[in-house]
Design an enzyme around this catalytic site. Structure first.
Site, short mmCIF file in Angstrom:
data_model
loop_
_atom_site.label_atom_id
_atom_site.label_comp_id
_atom_site.label_asym_id
_atom_site.label_seq_id
_atom_site.Cartn_x
_atom_site.Cartn_y
_atom_site.Cartn_z
N LYS A 230 0.83 -1.21 0.00
CA LYS A 230 0.00 0.00 0.00
C LYS A 230 0.86 1.26 0.00
O LYS A 230 0.61 2.19 -0.75
CB LYS A 230 -0.92 0.03 1.23
N ARG B 110 -8.86 0.99 9.46
CA ARG B 110 -8.48 -0.39 9.76
C ARG B 110 -9.54 -1.10 10.58
O ARG B 110 -9.39 -2.29 10.87
CB ARG B 110 -7.20 -0.37 10.57
N ARG C 7 11.85 -7.63 4.06
CA ARG C 7 11.81 -6.22 4.49
C ARG C 7 12.44 -6.06 5.87
O ARG C 7 13.11 -5.06 6.16
CB ARG C 7 10.35 -5.73 4.49
N ARG D 10 12.45 -2.81 10.37
CA ARG D 10 11.29 -2.26 11.09
C ARG D 10 10.89 -3.23 12.20
O ARG D 10 10.62 -4.40 11.92
CB ARG D 10 10.14 -2.10 10.08
N ARG E 182 -0.06 -8.82 13.42
CA ARG E 182 -0.63 -7.85 12.46
C ARG E 182 -1.57 -8.53 11.46
O ARG E 182 -2.63 -8.00 11.15
CB ARG E 182 0.51 -7.12 11.72
P1 ADP Z 1 1.45 -2.15 7.69
O1 ADP Z 1 2.74 -2.44 7.00
O2 ADP Z 1 1.04 -3.22 8.65
O3 ADP Z 1 0.35 -1.76 6.76
P2 ADP Z 1 1.44 0.50 8.94
O4 ADP Z 1 2.68 1.22 8.67
O5 ADP Z 1 0.20 0.91 8.24
O6 ADP Z 1 1.77 -1.02 8.71
O7 ADP Z 1 1.11 0.51 10.52
C1 ADP Z 1 2.06 0.11 11.49
C2 ADP Z 1 1.39 0.02 12.86
O8 ADP Z 1 0.82 1.31 13.23
C3 ADP Z 1 0.20 -0.94 12.96
O9 ADP Z 1 0.59 -2.27 13.19
C4 ADP Z 1 -0.58 -0.32 14.13
O10 ADP Z 1 0.02 -0.63 15.38
C5 ADP Z 1 -0.43 1.17 13.91
N1 ADP Z 1 -1.52 1.71 13.04
C6 ADP Z 1 -1.35 2.29 11.82
N2 ADP Z 1 -2.53 2.69 11.31
C7 ADP Z 1 -3.48 2.34 12.22
C8 ADP Z 1 -4.89 2.44 12.26
N3 ADP Z 1 -5.59 3.02 11.24
N4 ADP Z 1 -5.54 1.97 13.35
C9 ADP Z 1 -4.87 1.41 14.36
N5 ADP Z 1 -3.54 1.26 14.39
C10 ADP Z 1 -2.83 1.71 13.33
#
Ligand code: ADP
Length: 199
Positions: free
Chosen positions: A13, A88, A127, A133, A144
């Protein structure tokens, strides 16, 4: 035009959102990036969410909704947004719909990156090695994916019912996925024009 890029963690994404922002002059709003920035600058919010993020759990709905609202208020509702990693949960999706309505705008389309979970795990291992990360470690990634299936996948019927869901194969190359997204967006624009003529 306002879009949501939808898919499980590590579906690509962020990569596609950055490309759309560059090529189409849209604004990328990634709650993951905003939360990581809060952590990096050591704010109270950053300290509060650090443990939750590293475990792979979801930050509370009110926190991420407030982050998004702040951005739209600052930048203006007349811009074109790409939401990446948000919403989410169904509560976040409902809050986003209400927020957009309050600002006189709407979500036009949801692009779903369709991916194979087994192959995602291999992607994330890579990654983790390349970028380090913390939440890409195998234990957190399992959490996740579990959160995605439990809390985020229910958004699919939510947006399907609104007629906004568009599927794109997310397992192809970055360029091919990008082309698939652009094609889906052309379809959405055509539909939008038709709706205006019909209405
Ligand atoms: P991913 O690679 O899982 O899509 P993101 O960079 O979008 O990761 O998000 C990393 C972390 O930030 C998530 O695992 C969560 O802890 C938090 N997070 C991000 N966006 C949200 C959201 N919309 N609602 C709740 N937690 C979020």
């Amino acid at each position: 035009m306002n879009l949501i890029l939808f898919g499980p963690p590590a579906a690509g994404k962020g990569t596609q959102a950055r490309r759309l922002a560059d090529e189409h002059g849209m604004i990328q709003l990634s709650t993951g990036d905003m939360l990581r920035a809060a952590r990096a600058s050591g704010t109270e919010l950053g300290k509060k969410v650090a443990g939750i993020m590293d475990r792979g759990d979801l930050v509370s709905d009110d926190i991420v909704i407030a982050l998004i609202e702040e951005q739209i208020q600052q930048k203006g509702a007349d811009k074109s947004y790409i939401f990446d990693g948000f919403p989410r949960t169904v509560a976040q999706a409902e809050a986003l719909d209400a927020l957009m309505r309050r600002h006189g705008t709407r979500i036009d389309a949801v692009i779903r990156l369709e991916v194979d979970e087994a192959r995602l795990i291999a992607r994330v291992e890579k990654r983790f090695k390349d970028e380090g990360r913390a939440d890409d470690n195998p234990e957190s990634f399992k959490v996740r994916l579990g959160r995605y299936n439990q809390d985020t996948a229910p958004l699919l019927p939510y947006y399907q019912a609104q007629g906004k869901l568009n599927g794109v194969d997310g397992m192809a190359s970055i360029e091919e996925v990008g082309a698939g997204i652009d094609k889906a967006l052309r379809g959405v624009k055509r539909q939008g024009k038709k709706a205006i003529h019909a209405g």
